[in-house]
Scaffold this active site. Structure first.
Site, PDB file in Angstrom:
ATOM      1  N   ASP A  49       0.864  -1.172   0.000  1.00  0.00           N
ATOM      2  CA  ASP A  49       0.000   0.000   0.000  1.00  0.00           C
ATOM      3  C   ASP A  49       0.909   1.233   0.000  1.00  0.00           C
ATOM      4  O   ASP A  49       2.091   1.122   0.347  1.00  0.00           O
ATOM      5  CB  ASP A  49      -0.872  -0.044   1.267  1.00  0.00           C
ATOM      6  CG  ASP A  49      -1.631   1.235   1.492  1.00  0.00           C
ATOM      7  OD1 ASP A  49      -2.411   1.610   0.597  1.00  0.00           O
ATOM      8  OD2 ASP A  49      -1.435   1.884   2.537  1.00  0.00           O
ATOM      9  N   ASP A  51      -0.079   5.090   0.921  1.00  0.00           N
ATOM     10  CA  ASP A  51      -0.253   6.093   1.978  1.00  0.00           C
ATOM     11  C   ASP A  51      -0.142   5.481   3.369  1.00  0.00           C
ATOM     12  O   ASP A  51      -0.843   4.513   3.680  1.00  0.00           O
ATOM     13  CB  ASP A  51      -1.633   6.769   1.849  1.00  0.00           C
ATOM     14  CG  ASP A  51      -1.746   7.577   0.567  1.00  0.00           C
ATOM     15  OD1 ASP A  51      -0.850   8.378   0.312  1.00  0.00           O
ATOM     16  OD2 ASP A  51      -2.730   7.382  -0.162  1.00  0.00           O
TER      17      ASP A  51
HETATM   18  O1  C5P Z   1      -4.629   3.570   1.489  1.00  0.00           O
HETATM   19  P1  C5P Z   1      -4.884   4.036   0.077  1.00  0.00           P
HETATM   20  O2  C5P Z   1      -3.740   4.868  -0.470  1.00  0.00           O
HETATM   21  O3  C5P Z   1      -5.261   2.921  -0.837  1.00  0.00           O
HETATM   22  O4  C5P Z   1      -6.256   4.906   0.188  1.00  0.00           O
HETATM   23  C1  C5P Z   1      -6.469   6.166  -0.204  1.00  0.00           C
HETATM   24  C2  C5P Z   1      -6.950   7.011   0.965  1.00  0.00           C
HETATM   25  O5  C5P Z   1      -7.204   8.313   0.412  1.00  0.00           O
HETATM   26  C3  C5P Z   1      -8.275   6.584   1.609  1.00  0.00           C
HETATM   27  O6  C5P Z   1      -8.080   5.970   2.864  1.00  0.00           O
HETATM   28  C4  C5P Z   1      -9.105   7.887   1.748  1.00  0.00           C
HETATM   29  O7  C5P Z   1      -9.376   8.235   3.077  1.00  0.00           O
HETATM   30  C5  C5P Z   1      -8.229   8.951   1.132  1.00  0.00           C
HETATM   31  N1  C5P Z   1      -9.010   9.781   0.210  1.00  0.00           N
HETATM   32  C6  C5P Z   1      -8.882  11.148   0.258  1.00  0.00           C
HETATM   33  N2  C5P Z   1      -9.612  11.923  -0.624  1.00  0.00           N
HETATM   34  C7  C5P Z   1     -10.425  11.342  -1.534  1.00  0.00           C
HETATM   35  C8  C5P Z   1     -10.520   9.952  -1.602  1.00  0.00           C
HETATM   36  C9  C5P Z   1      -9.787   9.199  -0.706  1.00  0.00           C
HETATM   37  O8  C5P Z   1      -8.134  11.651   1.089  1.00  0.00           O
HETATM   38  N3  C5P Z   1     -11.107  12.095  -2.372  1.00  0.00           N
END
Ligand code: C5P
Length: 308
Positions: A49, A51
């Site tokens: 993963d 982030d």
């Molecule tokens: O863990 P990973 O990198 O796969 O997930 C992406 C993270 O980005 C999600 O946990 C979500 O909270 C965040 N996110 C965000 N803004 C968005 C969509 C997702 O900060 N528009």
């Protein structure tokens, strides 16, 4: 020999103090390590993963930014709109009471609205470069050395994220300053017009609840974007033949990243960044190794040197 090659000193490794790592079943971990070592590096792949797994959760006491929330468009009105969406949907993402089908619909809605705002706001390639330059984002110590060692021994790394592929690539470019031919990004990928404006996204949207579906089919080699050379380890078929997996994640949901593979052995490493007391029990059961308190990547570097 490996330690000498990457110049990793004992003092660096000892930064992973005992209080930072928990192994639920040491014997099971040893068995998995032996099985993976015996099969050799030709059978291994790493799925990580992005982030808060490869990157630090906290930087100088504040939460580090993610590939989504580091973005600043030239049109700030759209940043405000995306922030409003974040404030509405983010608590829903972690709500324990919303049934999974309903939550999936909400997540699709959030990702689609966010992507639409990025397009409508006219995001440019230049915005991405500048946003990353001024972002609060850092890789955990040891990530560079981990990638270098894995590249040397020909082990592919799949970075799997519900964030934004183009941002992750820019972070890799700016922060690591080296293009790794063994790294592939599976994430939401942007399509730009000739004049550098975002016009659409490629393929199926990857959100937090569908990370496991069709994931490997969407893999696009990093070198497509960074100008590297093609090679056998960038071939999806050969990735599927690598049936031993080292998985790195920070959410329980990240364990699903290896679902597309019929793996033989999997060592799952979890970074538990928050709510430690509440979550340690579940993490310890689900992950073979759990790192606490925003630990560096040195423990994983050591683990890889033991299984390769
Ligand atoms: O863990 P990973 O990198 O796969 O997930 C992406 C993270 O980005 C999600 O946990 C979500 O909270 C965040 N996110 C965000 N803004 C968005 C969509 C997702 O900060 N528009």
């Amino acid at each position: 020999a490996y330690r000498a090659e990457v110049g990793m000193e004992r003092s660096d490794r000892s930064k992973v103090s005992d209080g930072m790592v928990v192994v639920g079943d040491p014997q099971l971990l040893e068995n998995k390590k032996a099985a993976i070592r015996n099969a050799g590096p030709g059978k291994l792949q790493v799925i990580a993963d992005f982030d808060a797994t490869l990157t630090k959760y906290r930087i100088n006491g504040c939460c580090g930014q993610t590939s989504h929330n580091l973005l600043q468009q030239s049109n700030p009105e759209y940043d405000i709109k995306r922030q409003e969406l974040y404030e509405y949907y983010h608590p829903l993402e972690f709500s324990p009471i919303i049934p999974i089908e309903e939550k999936t619909k909400l997540m699709v809605e959030w990702w689609e609205k966010t992507h639409a705002l990025l397009i409508e706001g006219g995001l440019t390639c230049d915005d991405i470069k500048k946003s990353v330059e001024s972002a609060t984002i850092e890789f955990r110590e040891g990530v560079f050395e981990l990638f270098e060692f894995l590249e040397e021994i020909g082990v592919p790394v799949l970075i799997f994220s519900a964030g934004l592929a183009d941002i992750i690539e820019e972070v890799l470019r700016q922060k690591l300053r080296k293009s790794f031919k063994n790294i592939k990004i599976v994430s939401n990928r942007m399509i730009f017009s000739k004049d550098g404006h975002l016009v659409s996204f490629k393929g199926k949207t990857i959100h937090v609840l569908n990370k496991n579906e069709h994931a490997l089919d969407m893999a696009a080699p990093l070198h497509d974007h960074l100008g590297g050379n093609d090679g056998p380890i960038n071939d999806n078929a050969s990735v599927k033949k690598r049936t031993n997996v080292l998985l790195l994640g920070d959410h329980m949901g990240d364990l699903g990243m290896s679902d597309g593979l019929n793996y033989e052995n999997r060592i799952a490493v979890g970074f538990l960044n928050d709510n430690i007391e509440k979550s340690i029990g579940n993490y310890q059961e689900a992950f073979d190794v759990v790192y606490l308190n925003d630990a560096p990547m040195w423990g994983v570097v050591e683990l890889v040197s033991q299984i390769c």
